[in-house]
Design an enzyme around this catalytic site. Structure first.
Site, PDB file in Angstrom:
ATOM      1  N   HIS A 164      -3.606  -5.736   0.947  1.00  0.00           N
ATOM      2  CA  HIS A 164      -2.948  -5.928   2.245  1.00  0.00           C
ATOM      3  C   HIS A 164      -2.875  -7.406   2.618  1.00  0.00           C
ATOM      4  CE1 HIS A 164      -2.617  -1.753   3.710  1.00  0.00           C
ATOM      5  NE2 HIS A 164      -3.676  -1.530   2.946  1.00  0.00           N
ATOM      6  N   CYS A 224       0.843  -1.206   0.000  1.00  0.00           N
ATOM      7  CA  CYS A 224       0.000   0.000   0.000  1.00  0.00           C
ATOM      8  C   CYS A 224       0.875   1.251   0.000  1.00  0.00           C
ATOM      9  CB  CYS A 224      -0.969  -0.054   1.190  1.00  0.00           C
ATOM     10  SG  CYS A 224      -2.385   1.023   0.990  1.00  0.00           S
ATOM     11  N   GLU A 241      -1.189  -8.680   4.940  1.00  0.00           N
ATOM     12  CA  GLU A 241      -1.128  -8.826   6.410  1.00  0.00           C
ATOM     13  C   GLU A 241      -2.533  -8.773   7.018  1.00  0.00           C
ATOM     14  OE1 GLU A 241      -0.708  -6.075   4.851  1.00  0.00           O
ATOM     15  OE2 GLU A 241      -1.267  -4.337   6.063  1.00  0.00           O
TER      16      GLU A 241
END
Lengths: 746, 228
Positions: free
Chosen positions: B203, B86, B205
């Site tokens: 993302h 990002c 994560e």
């Protein structure tokens, strides 16, 4: 810079500052002399409705504000604090930013979010989720679309940059909010018990510091501005609205949490309304101490600011910090790391006075206790009078209205009403996945956030149907609490505490005050029944535009605790063949319903009835069933009634929307069955082999329990013999409504 | 295998990335303050998401001047693996480690939602835990995620197998309708020439635990872990 001549202080000037003659006399009495310009400014903001709660505090004290799990009492700190076990607590609070958002929607909403975030991390808690409760006029009006668009963008701007997920909330659209939208922002934070920071100043000789942004001329008299009705001239007060800087606040958050771990820290308070004036006086009053402030040391954005401006500025992203003497260097190291101002501005004293100095010259002195809520700030009991409109609206005969000829069409219209329709357009603009805790995202009954390092979660939701409160202020207040509790129960959580934001008109109008008083009484009774104390909150009066007052709008921010994450339950149907069960019973109450508003175009009747002990039993039955592991989905009946609850349960499954067939026989008309907004009803779906279990659980809790239909993988919602419609059609109406409105040119 | 997660002022996915590496995968991981000037101890560097320096200027434009970035560029040029997620991707573009630019989303709004991605190249240190063409589900959350590059660069990215992920639907089909932000060729992530630098808008994560609706992002971190 030329020095501005301070005006002569007179009763006239005091009146212009929003003080009345009695208050003016009291100030002279307290000081022993006429206030100077700075002192007058400080009194006026501290005694404004916004800071002093002078017209509401007596009523707020009737709310239940204690409980075994509350670690601080309501109003004692910047936010409420509730124990959730494992040595952890959650801090949470809701606050309004209505007036700023009415005239500068982007920054008004953004700084509303910034303010509530500061309230949370000031306590040493890391913000883990935000919510917002919004009210606008109809989207058919271009100005309302502009306000809606900008408010959502403003919330997104601030919250996303801070890295705090915005996970839930609600939005209603109604004519009464044209010109006076409501923007209520709530944040929840998590803190270890031994890291909680108090907003106190004490210990003579200790050091007072200002950290964060510099002080500018923005937002002067924001608190006073918030304490009058909006008028056509309000637009001129755009400069009263502060400008937010979420990046600085993010740094301030990290630095503050670093500081919170240090044992030399005495207290912190954020600077919101009334800026330095409020933080210094409230912290001092709380610690029964005084403070000497050297205003020349305050970092300012422009030269030549006078004491009045410095004390009243509402520049954002600032905090007042009190530390043990001798640790100034350590504090400066922390804030320097984050490139933030950190300046000694004064000392704690053993007097009780707030003493102000500029360039070595004393420019004001006020006993701190007299400025604050709970101290010397005025407290008023206002007159009440039952509003004249109530009898007329209650007497409307709802049996006379014609039934819809086409129920499919009626359902589509209701589900496309922006108040009911899908809110993805809003929440896709909010980062709701950051921090990787969001288990139930926006759009469900309530949001669920897991608590890392435990197997627990919290469910959070805001609710407040103002139409009910308008038609029956007591019930409206009670229902706001009941509905929010029901919503967190549907996710598998036990309701533990609330925060509230009370949005009303001018309290000096006895009919408005009647609404306020009754709504608070209703909330109090509901909170006592559910054992959910009020941990704090906010009152916003003067929500009036030239069109009149808004509907009385009490908003409840509910927090529920999920002890075991395997209990987390979503609201949508999942499995073909599951039985659809109704816990509670429908009564066909149409008063104040979305159906009357959307299909018949009027608001009348009485609000739905609410039996609080019964409601509690429904919660208990639902929770027991969820914990037993037999519930595949749970949702409640609320706005739009049973038909909307069923339709949403069919279409909300993100992977696989699914149909349902439901049949209910009652001595009621179909529109009453489908669209009545009966309270205390939860719709669950369960596998067939658990039918007996649910009946036992319901019987044990003395709650009616009916099988009303089955989940069907046939892509259709069928309801009695009147509704038979494809779920694709429902979904299209539901999801396209708000985006289509917002495509119209502003 | 020692991971370093860079913390810029305004980073806000640093904790999430650290959490996945440390708690979910049990890896060794440290935060790297943006004023740090040595990366010798690390086996992989991650630039996390967020709003570095508030991103009031062009996204990532200020962060690239942070002291640590000079080292990150050096580290990458020496072949060290660098992952930008990002805002981290945006910063990598500003440093020139990756080509092209990220501009405002087509809708001119911040966009947070789950998307599907197709793994276009599974033969890199970031993606070898996946099979080629596997469809992954993970969230995006950005305002400036619209990947732009001129035709020459796009052609090179294709020819050199440097497109990591493309937006697709649940079945893996690519089309303009499912492109959430207007990115050229639906590009969600790209590699540098040596494929030791990956920048991606989604993302991973946030999609690394079952309870969060997807574990599809784990593969990226696992690929790095299994590298040694």
């Amino acid at each position: 810079m030329t020095k501005i001549q301070e005006p002569e202080v007179t009763l006239d000037l005091a009146t212009q500052h929003g003080l009345n003659e009695e208050e003016w006399e009291r100030i002279i009495d307290i000081l022993g002399h006429k206030p100077n310009y700075t002192e007058l400014g400080i009194f006026s903001v501290m005694w404004s409705e916004h800071c002093s709660y002078k017209n509401s505090i007596a009523m707020l004290k009737t709310l239940p504000r204690t409980g075994k799990k509350l670690l601080v009492g309501a109003g004692e700190e910047n936010a409420g604090l509730v124990d959730i076990g494992d040595g952890l607590a959650i801090a949470f609070k809701i606050e309004s930013h209505n007036h700023p958002s009415a005239i500068e929607p982007f920054q008004g909403a953004a700084t509303g979010v910034g303010g509530i975030l500061r309230d949370i991390f000031t306590m040493g808690a890391r913000p883990i989720a935000s919510l917002n409760s919004l009210r606008f006029g109809p989207l058919s009006v271009p100005r309302n679309r502009y306000l809606f668009d900008e408010v959502v963008k403003g919330i997104a701007h601030y919250g996303n940059c801070m890295g705090v997920p915005t996970v839930a909330g609600e939005v209603y659209f109604d004519e009464c909010y044209t010109g006076n939208p409501l923007v209520n922002a709530m944040t929840i934070g998590i803190v270890k018990h031994d890291r909680v920071v108090s907003a106190v100043s004490k210990g003579a000789g200790n050091t007072v510091m200002i950290v964060g942004s510099s002080t500018g001329r923005d937002g002067i008299h924001g608190a006073t501005f918030a304490s009058v009705e909006l008028s056509e001239e309000s637009e001129e007060k755009r400069s009263s609205v502060q400008v937010g800087d979420p990046f600085t606040e993010k740094l301030l958050l990290e630095a503050t949490l670093e500081l919170a771990r240090k044992n030399y820290l005495i207290g912190i308070q954020d600077m919101g309304a009334a800026g330095i004036a409020c933080s210094t006086s409230e912290m001092s009053a709380k610690g029964n101490s005084g403070m000497i402030l050297n205003l020349s040391k305050v970092p300012t954005r422009e030269p030549g600011m006078n004491p009045y401006e410095i004390m009243l500025s509402e520049s954002q992203e600032r905090m007042l910090v009190v530390i043990r003497r001798g640790f100034e260097k350590e504090v400066k190291t922390i804030f320097k790391k984050w490139d933030l101002n950190c300046v000694e501005v004064g000392k704690v004293t053993d007097t009780s006075d707030l003493e102000l100095f500029l360039n070595g010259k004393k420019t004001g002195s006020i006993p701190a206790w007299h400025l604050v809520l709970g101290g010397g700030a005025p407290v008023y009991q206002r007159e009440t009078k039952e509003p004249a409109y109530l009898k007329e609206l209650h007497s409307k005969n709802l049996k006379d209205i014609p039934e819809p000829e086409d129920y499919n069409d009626a359902l589509l219209k209701i589900i496309a009403s922006p108040t009911i329709a899908d809110k993805s357009w809003i929440f896709h603009q909010y980062d709701y996945t950051v921090r990787t805790n969001t288990i139930i995202p926006p759009g469900g009954s309530a949001a669920v956030i897991r608590i890392k390092r435990t197997n627990k979660g919290i469910a959070v939701k805001t609710d407040g149907n103002a139409r009910y409160t308008y038609l029956n202020p007591y019930r409206g207040g009670a229902i706001a609490v009941a509905e929010s509790a029901r919503n967190v129960v549907c996710t598998g959580a036990k309701p533990i505490a609330i925060t509230n934001c009370l949005n009303f008109g001018n309290p000096y109008d006895p009919e408005i005050y009647y609404q306020f008083k009754q709504a608070v009484l209703g909330m109090g009774d509901a909170c006592r029944t559910f054992n959910t104390p009020v941990t704090g909150g906010n009152v916003s009066f003067y929500n009036e535009s030239p069109n009149g007052a808004i509907y009385p709008t009490p908003v409840v921010g509910m927090v529920g605790l999920i002890e075991n994450l395997t209990h987390v339950t979503t609201s949508y149907f999942k499995k073909d063949g599951d039985f659809i069960i109704m816990l509670g019973t429908i009564k066909g109450e149409l008063g104040g319903s979305e159906y009357l508003k959307v299909i018949h175009n009027f608001v009348a009747g009485d609000a739905p009835t609410i039996d609080l002990p019964f409601e509690k039993r429904v919660h208990n039955a639902c929770l027991e069933a969820i914990r037993k592991g037999i519930v595949n989905s749970a949702t409640d009946i609320s706005d739009g009634g049973l038909a909307v609850a069923l339709a949403e349960s069919c279409i909300s499954n993100p992977e696989n929307p699914i149909g349902a067939s439901v049949f209910i026989s009652r001595k009621l008309r179909d529109d009453e069955i489908f669209f009545g907004e009966t309270q205390s009803v939860i719709i669950i779906s369960i596998p067939e082999n658990h039918l007996l279990d649910i009946e036992r659980i319901a019987a044990k809790n003395i709650v009616p329990c009916f099988t009303i239909g089955r989940v069907k993988d046939n892509g259709r919602l069928k309801l009695n013999n009147s509704i038979d419609i494809s779920i694709d059609e429902i979904k299209t109406a539901y999801t396209s409504s708000i985006p289509n409105m917002m495509k119209l040119n502003c | 295998m020692r991971f370093g997660v860079v913390v810029f002022p305004g980073s806000n996915c640093d904790h999430d990335t650290y959490h996945v590496l440390k708690k979910v995968l049990g890896a060794e991981v440290f935060y790297i303050w943006h004023k740090e000037t040595s990366l010798r101890l690390f086996d992989a560097i991650i630039l996390p998401g967020g709003f570095s320096y508030g991103d009031y200027l062009r996204v990532g434009a200020v962060a690239r001047f942070s002291p640590v970035m000079k080292e990150v560029v050096k580290y990458a040029k020496e072949g060290g693996p660098v992952l930008g997620i990002c805002n981290g991707f945006q910063i990598l573009l500003e440093t020139g480690l990756l080509p092209g630019a990220l501009i405002a989303n087509d809708g001119l709004r911040f966009l947070c939602q789950d998307v599907y991605l197709k793994v276009k190249n599974s033969g890199t240190v970031f993606t070898n835990a996946y099979e080629k063409d596997r469809v992954l589900k993970m969230p995006i959350a950005h305002y400036s995620g619209n990947y732009f590059a001129d035709d020459d660069i796009l052609k090179r990215l294709h020819d050199e197998d440097r497109i990591a992920f493309q937006y697709c639907n649940a079945d893996g089909d690519l089309s303009d309708q499912i492109n959430p932000n207007g990115s050229k060729h639906g590009i969600a992530g790209i590699f540098n020439e040596n494929k030791n630098v990956l920048g991606m808008m989604p993302h991973p994560e946030r999609a690394a635990e079952k309870i969060l609706s997807s574990e599809d992002g784990l593969g990226i971190f696992k690929s790095l872990l299994e590298r040694n």
